[in-house]
Write a protein that holds these residues in place. Structure first.
Motif: not given
Length: 361
Positions: A194, A255, A257, A272, A276
């Motif tokens: 991430s 964030g 991933e 996100a 995070h």
């Protein structure tokens, strides 16, 4: 870009969990006050914020009160009602923007947005019936991950299908809650990483080094920095994060991933629109943590440096693991952070710790 918020201004935070707690702590270091909107009294964020509004996130009167008490509003998790953020944005700056929140709340909308921005993801099919699932299983050779489109986190609302026949779809839609679903193609990846990135009100971009993540039962267990990836892969992750930030006209920390494929290429798993869990290491290994970076962005301050002074491993304390904090607290080169939660339930994040080692050591 508006002028930076002067010290003494108030930042409203929707959500009272540990992320809101760490945002409030970072805001205080920069001279800002915080007010938290959260239905749970004595939540982790309220323990360190200046005040709390105890009400539901979509309570109109509470939102009005939050707007009157704040100079800018942010949020600490992505399941905040979009309508609440949109209503607030009519009267007060809210960052990140409501569009980012709306996109992240639906897995199909999210992947459609990413693909439309030229960012690859795993293949996916919307599922609104058992018949949809039967057809998708044929397309994906019987293997994939069936997920709820909304309100999924920490591995909840997911079912792994391997070599499933179309007939195995019977009853699956009801069994998953009779809600909109998505079947994502199974990805054979080498590792998960991430990246935590940020965009300021002036359009400036920054990113921390990618972290390599290990999940247990769908919950993040450990993040290691540096990740065992090539410079090209790290650069590609940063480029993807920056493209997302620019496309959304984003302000704040995000964030992103990724799955890292055997050839080093990337697929985005999810985004996100907030600070995070996999970025918690930044509070121990960097001068400017992801939490301060987010506060800087929403307050209109210049973004800070993302350089790190140490290598590190961050681990979550989940459920009863928090009972080992006495031993952990004796370790040198370890930063411990507990969240102020009274009850250690299975699967509940109670805190985290970060072990530091010399960079490159």
């Amino acid at each position: 870009m508006s002028a930076p918020l002067p010290a003494g201004s108030t930042i409203g935070i929707i959500g009272g969990g540990q992320l809101g707690r760490m945002l409030a702590m970072a805001a205080a270091r920069l001279g800002y006050r915080t007010i938290v909107l959260e239905p749970q009294p004595d939540c982790p964020a309220a323990q360190v914020a200046n005040s709390q509004i105890v009400a539901d996130y979509d309570d109109r009167f509470a939102l009005d009160r939050l707007a009157r008490a704040s100079h800018v509003v942010t949020y600490e998790f992505e399941n905040v009602p979009v309508s609440a953020v949109q209503a607030l944005a009519d009267t007060i700056p809210v960052y990140p923007p409501a569009r980012a929140l709306e996109i992240s709340q639906d897995r199909v909308t999210e992947k459609t947005f990413l693909n439309g921005s030229g960012i690859p993801t795993a293949g996916f099919r919307p599922i609104d019936s058992d018949e949809d699932l039967r057809q998708a299983l044929v397309a994906f050779n019987g293997t994939g991950v069936l997920k709820t489109r909304r309100l999924g986190y920490d591995g909840k609302g997911q079912r792994l299908l391997r070599n499933a026949t179309p007939s195995e779809a019977d009853g699956s839609y009801v069994a998953m809650g009779n809600v909109p679903l998505v079947l994502e193609a199974f990805v054979s990846f080498d590792r998960e990483i991430s990246i935590i990135a940020a965009r300021g009100q002036d359009g400036a971009l920054s990113a921390y080094d990618p972290a390599e993540n290990v999940h247990c039962g769908g919950i993040l267990a450990k993040s290691t920095v540096p990740a065992a990836i090539s410079a090209n892969t790290a650069n590609a992750a940063e480029d993807a994060a920056f493209a997302i930030l620019q496309s959304l006209n984003y302000v704040g920390v995000i964030g992103v991933e990724f799955f890292v494929l055997p050839d080093g290429s990337l697929l985005v798993n999810e985004i996100a629109p907030r600070v995070h869990n996999s970025g918690h290491w930044t509070e121990a290994a960097c001068v400017i943590s992801q939490f301060e970076q987010h506060v800087r962005a929403v307050a209109g301050l210049p973004l800070g440096t993302t350089s790190r002074h140490s290598d590190c491993v961050m681990q979550n304390l989940i459920g009863d693991e928090v009972s080992g904090v006495d031993t952990l607290s004796r370790e040198p080169e370890l930063m411990l952070h507990l969240y102020g939660k009274a009850e250690a339930r299975p699967g509940r994040k109670m805190g985290h710790f970060t072990r530091l080692t010399p960079r490159g050591g």
